[in-house]
Write a protein that holds these residues in place. Structure first.
Motif: not given
Length: 473
Positions: A19-21, A45-49, A58-59
Motif C-alpha cells: 500500500a505504501f508503494l 487511520l493509524l489510531l484505528c490500526a 490505508p494508513a
C-alpha cells in the motif's frame, strides 16, 4: 482473541508495504503534486490500526502519498530559474563522480558550492551534469574547479518504449545540465573536501587496472567489477550482454553485494567461533551479521553508492537485522521491511526499472520455494527457470524485449562472475597497494576467465531467436 494480536499485525505488514508503494506510484502518475495536507488523514487511520491492524493498509497508502509528495517537491524546488538558462555563470564546486571520457571531451557530475552571474551570487541546483569539449581540460573525481558554464533545465524525448532521459536525471536529483565555456580557462583549486575521497580512490583503481591489462578486451569488465565504472565497456559488448540477458552482471549489482555479504558472514562466523571462548562474549551469528553489513557497505562504496547498490545494501541490512535482534522473521516480512526501507530512503527509486527487477526476482524466489529434495544443481536450474519465466511479463513491460537464451546464459555466467571473476578482481584490488605485479596476476586471470565466458555469450547472443521483441502497431 485480542484485537491488536501481534500475529495479525505481522500478517498485515506485507500488504501495508504494498500500500505504501501504491501511494508513491499514485503521486508519480499525477500531473501536479497533491497537497501535503492529505497526509493528515494518516493520523486517524493509524489510531484505528492500533485496534484493528487492517487499518494499517490505508494508513500506509496515505503515508506513501505524503512521503512521495514531500520528496518530489523538495527536488522540484531545486529547479533552475528560467532567467538563468543560457547565461554565462561562474561555478565553483567539485567533480562528484568519475568523469566519462568521450571522443569529444568529457562528461561529469558537478556539485556546486558557489554560482555567480555578473559577480552576484545566484541560486542554482546543487548538482548539475556538465559536458566539456576543451582539449586541455581533463577533470578527475573529487577535484575542485572554478569554471564558466551555461546551464539549462533538463529535457528529454518521451518516445514510447524509449529511454526516459529526463526521468533518469530527476531520479538522480539532477535538475540542470550544461556545458563548460571555452572563453575562460577552468581553474583548478585546492582539494579540501574529504567527501570525495572514495570517488578519487575509485578512479585511481580503475586507471591502474586499465594500465595493468591494456591489451585485454575484458579490461572494461574487470574495472566495472572493481569500482562500478561500466563506461569502459564497449557498445558492441553491451549488445551481447543485452541479447543474453546478462547486463546485470557487469557493474557492482545487488547480486554481487549479496555475494560479498554472504562470504563475509560465513567466513566471520567460522573464524569467530574457532577459538571457542569468543562465542561467550558475543554469539558468532551476530558478529558475522555485522561483518556482512560492513563488507557489503565497503563494496557498495567502491561503486559510488549508486542507486542499485544502495537498494541491495538496504535489503541485506534488513535481512541481517533479524540476526542482530535474535528473532526469526518470515521471509515475506523481511521483503516487506526491505521495501519499506528502500522507499523511505528514496521514493523515486520506484521509477527505476532496476527497482522492479530486483524486488520482482526476490519475490519470485520467495514464493517459488526452496525446492527441497533436489540436488544443488537441480535447485539452481529450477530457480533460474522460475525467475526467467516469472520475469518475462515484467521485462516485456519495461523494455519491450526479453532474452530467450537468458536462463542458459545466466546459468553459465553467474557462477563465473560471482565465484571466480569477482573474488579474483577484489583480491587484485586488495593487493594493489602491496604489489602491482602481484595484483596484475589476479586481474589478468580474471580477464582470461571472462574471455573464455565471452566466447559462449557471443555464440548464444548470435542465435537467430536469441531475443523476443514485443511488436507495437
Amino acid at each position: 482473541m485480542p484485537r491488536n494480536n501481534p500475529s495479525h499485525r505481522d500478517g498485515t505488514i506485507p500488504f501495508a508495504a504494498l500500500a505504501f508503494l501504491g501511494g508513491i506510484l499514485l503521486v508519480q502518475q499525477l500531473a501536479t503534486l497533491p497537497s501535503l495536507w492529505w497526509g493528515a488523514l494518516a493520523l486517524p487511520l493509524l489510531l484505528c490500526a492500533w485496534w484493528r491492524p487492517v487499518w494499517l493498509i490505508p494508513a500506509c497508502f496515505v503515508l506513501g502519498v505524503a512521503w512521495a509528495t514531500f520528496r518530489a517537491g523538495a527536488i522540484l524546488e531545486d529547479q533552475l530559474a528560467t532567467e538563468l538558462e543560457g547565461r554565462d555563470l561562474i561555478l565553483v564546486g567539485h567533480v562528484a563522480d568519475i568523469p566519462q571520457r568521450t571522443e569529444y571531451g568529457s562528461r561529469f557530475l558537478f556539485d556546486i558550492d558557489d554560482a555567480q552571474l555578473a559577480a552576484a551570487r545566484v541560486p542554482v541546483p546543487p548538482r548539475v551534469l556538465l559536458t566539456s569539449a576543451l582539449k586541455d581540460f581533463a577533470p578527475s573525481a573529487g577535484e575542485s574547479w572554478r569554471l564558466r558554464a551555461r546551464l539549462s533545465r533538463p529535457h528529454g524525448y518521451q518516445n514510447p518504449g524509449g529511454f526516459d532521459y529526463e526521468g533518469h536525471l530527476f531520479r538522480n536529483h539532477i535538475r540542470a545540465r550544461g556545458y563548460v565555456r571555452g572563453d575562460m580557462t577552468p581553474q583548478r583549486l585546492a582539494d579540501a573536501s574529504w567527501r570525495y575521497a572514495v570517488d578519487r580512490l575509485r578512479q585511481r583503481i580503475g586507471e591502474r587496472i586499465a594500465a595493468l591489462i591494456p591489451d585485454s578486451r575484458m579490461a572494461g569488465f574487470v574495472v566495472a567489477l572493481a569500482n562500478g565504472d561500466e563506461r569502459r565497456v564497449e557498445s558492441s559488448q553491451w549488445q551481447v550482454l543485452r541479447a543474453t540477458g546478462t547486463v546485470h552482471l557487469i557493474a557492482i549489482s545487488g547480486l554481487h553485494i549479496s555475494l560479498i555479504g554472504g562470504i563475509a558472514f560465513f567466513l566471520m562466523r567460522y573464524l569467530w567461533a574457532l577459538p571457542g571462548r569468543t562465542v561467550q562474549w558475543c554469539p558468532a551469528p551476530v558478529v558475522a551479521a555485522i561483518a556482512a553489513i560492513l563488507a557489503a557497505a565497503a563494496y557498495a562504496a567502491l561503486a559510488g553508492f549508486v542507486v542499485p547498490t544502495q537498494r541491495a545494501l538496504i535489503m541485506l541490512t534488513v535481512a541481517m537485522a533479524g540476526i542482530l535482534w535474535r528473532r526469526r522473521f518470515a521471509v515475506t516480512q523481511l521483503l516487506a521491511a526491505a521495501l519499506f526501507a528502500v522507499l523511505l530512503y528514496d521514493p523515486l527509486s520506484a521509477l527505476a526499472p532496476g527497482f522492479w527487477l530486483s524486488f520482482g526476482a526476490v519475490a519470485i524466489l520467495v514464493f517459488v520455494g526452496s525446492s527441497e529434495g533436489r540436488s544443488w544443481w537441480q535447485r539452481l536450474g529450477y530457480l533460474q527457470l522460475a525467475v526467467a519465466i516469472g520475469m518475462l511479463p515484467l521485462l516485456l513491460a519495461l523494455f519491450g524485449q526479453v532474452s530467450l537464451v537468458s536462463p542458459l546464459a545466466n546459468m553459465i555466467a553467474i557462477p563465473t562472475f560471482d565465484m571466480v571473476a569477482v573474488p579474483l578482481t577484489l583480491t587484485g584490488v586488495v593487493l594493489l597497494p602491496i604489489s602491482s605485479d602481484l595484483a596484475s596476476v589476479f586481474f589478468k586471470l580474471a580477464a582470461w576467465i571472462l574471455e573464455l565466458l565471452w566466447h559462449a555469450l557471443e555464440w548464444l547472443g548470435s542465435l537467430p531467436y536469441a531475443q523476443w521483441w514485443q511488436h507495437t502497431p
